[in-house]
Scaffold this active site. Structure first.
Site, PDB file in Angstrom:
ATOM      1  N   TYR A  64       0.816  -1.579   0.014  1.00 47.88           N
ATOM      2  CA  TYR A  64       0.144  -0.100   0.000  1.00 47.88           C
ATOM      3  C   TYR A  64       0.794   1.188  -0.026  1.00 47.88           C
ATOM      4  CZ  TYR A  64      -3.513  -3.185   1.545  1.00 47.88           C
ATOM      5  OH  TYR A  64      -4.248  -4.445   1.176  1.00 47.88           O
ATOM      6  N   HIS A 109       0.638 -11.788   0.981  1.00 42.52           N
ATOM      7  CA  HIS A 109      -0.514 -11.057   0.074  1.00 42.52           C
ATOM      8  C   HIS A 109      -0.667 -11.536  -1.205  1.00 42.52           C
ATOM      9  CE1 HIS A 109      -1.238  -6.738  -0.481  1.00 42.52           C
ATOM     10  NE2 HIS A 109      -2.426  -6.962  -0.326  1.00 42.52           N
TER      11      HIS A 109
END
Length: 317
Positions: free
Chosen positions: A56, A122
């Protein structure tokens, strides 16, 4: 704020979780004082679960979240912090044992923590799942044994990834899963997997109750991968709510909180106002319930596209 048990971890997490991806400026710049205020306000209102990732904003989210938690001066045992490994903004995907082992040290340095409560691999659908089974999860187990992560998890969009991995690793190797866009008004396909996950002793986190912007008045970003028929139906549902003076966002948030088998619902937040709106939706649900009439009307609009999703990841052998 209601708190729920997270699988067999012993963690109790707020039903509304603070998704910190917006703190990485992925949806526009967030001033530092606004970020600090949002995290502080979330803590004050009973949110104790914060989720981030090195992906992110190219680690900006981790750095900002760490700063916000330090600024809030909250005791470490009062918060549950999750981050991820294996997906990076500049490097792409790398689930090798070496990379995930280095990744946790980078994350801890940015977060300013000695350990994270949960470390997820992830978006595992972007590698061959056998690598996750044979290399990544054993490496995560070593990280867990070192004390740098208390529990480990896996994330991704296709629901098929979870049984593939969980059926091939030793029981207890994976503590939690994080699924997104599969428990909302337009897509409830995660429900069918809940008994299986429970049988494996795996805690369930659901993210993106607004389906990455589909269930909002503003609609999804340009890059949203949903097929046009799904986007169109969600636009019609949002318009219907607006004409009745209601918010599809609130309805969608409340719907996602209805199932107690899902421990926490992660929603991205970057301001105190967004924190207020999400917590208010949760509190209203617990006191007044959901608007059943509006829910039925919206479900009818979305019925033709129910559980319609989109491809993600590489083809598995």
């Amino acid at each position: 704020m209601e708190h729920r048990e997270l699988g067999g971890t012993g963690l109790r997490v707020s039903a509304v979780g603070f998704g910190a991806s917006p703190l990485g400026n992925v949806f526009g710049d967030v001033p530092r004082d606004a970020a600090r205020a949002a995290v502080r306000h979330a803590l004050d209102l009973g949110i104790n679960f914060f989720d981030t990732s090195p992906y992110y904003g190219g680690r900006i989210s981790e750095s900002v979240l760490g700063d916000c938690l330090r600024h809030a001066a909250v005791p470490r045992d009062r918060v549950v912090v999750a981050t991820k490994c294996g997906r990076y903004k500049d490097e792409g995907f790398d689930f090798s044992a070496d990379r995930v082992t280095r990744s946790i040290d980078e994350s801890l340095a940015l977060l300013g923590l000695d350990y994270v409560d949960i470390l997820h691999a992830h978006d595992i659908e972007f590698t061959h799942l056998d690598q996750i089974v044979n290399e990544t999860i054993p490496a995560l187990q070593k990280i867990k044994e070192s004390g740098k992560a208390r529990f480990i998890g896996i994330t991704g969009l296709p629901l098929s990834i979870y049984p593939y991995v969980l059926d091939r690793v030793a029981p207890g190797s994976v503590d939690v899963i994080l699924s997104y866009c599969h428990y909302g008004i337009n897509d409830t396909s995660l429900v069918d997997m809940l008994p299986y996950l429970k049988s494996k002793g795996v805690g369930v986190i659901s993210a993106s109750p607004l389906s990455m912007g589909l269930l909002t008045d503003n609609g999804p970003p340009e890059w949203h991968p949903a097929p046009e028929e799904l986007k169109s139906a969600c636009r019609a549902a949002a318009d219907h709510c607006r004409k009745k003076g209601k918010s599809i966002t609130k309805l969608a948030m409340q719907y996602s909180l209805l199932n107690n088998e899902i421990s926490t619902v992660l929603v991205g937040m970057n301001s105190s106002k967004q924190v207020d709106e999400n917590v208010a939706a949760a509190l209203e649900l617990s006191t007044s319930g959901i608007d059943e009439e509006l829910l039925r009307e919206v479900e009818a609009i979305l019925e033709p596209v129910k559980n319609l999703t989109w491809p993600s990841g590489i083809q598995q052998a």
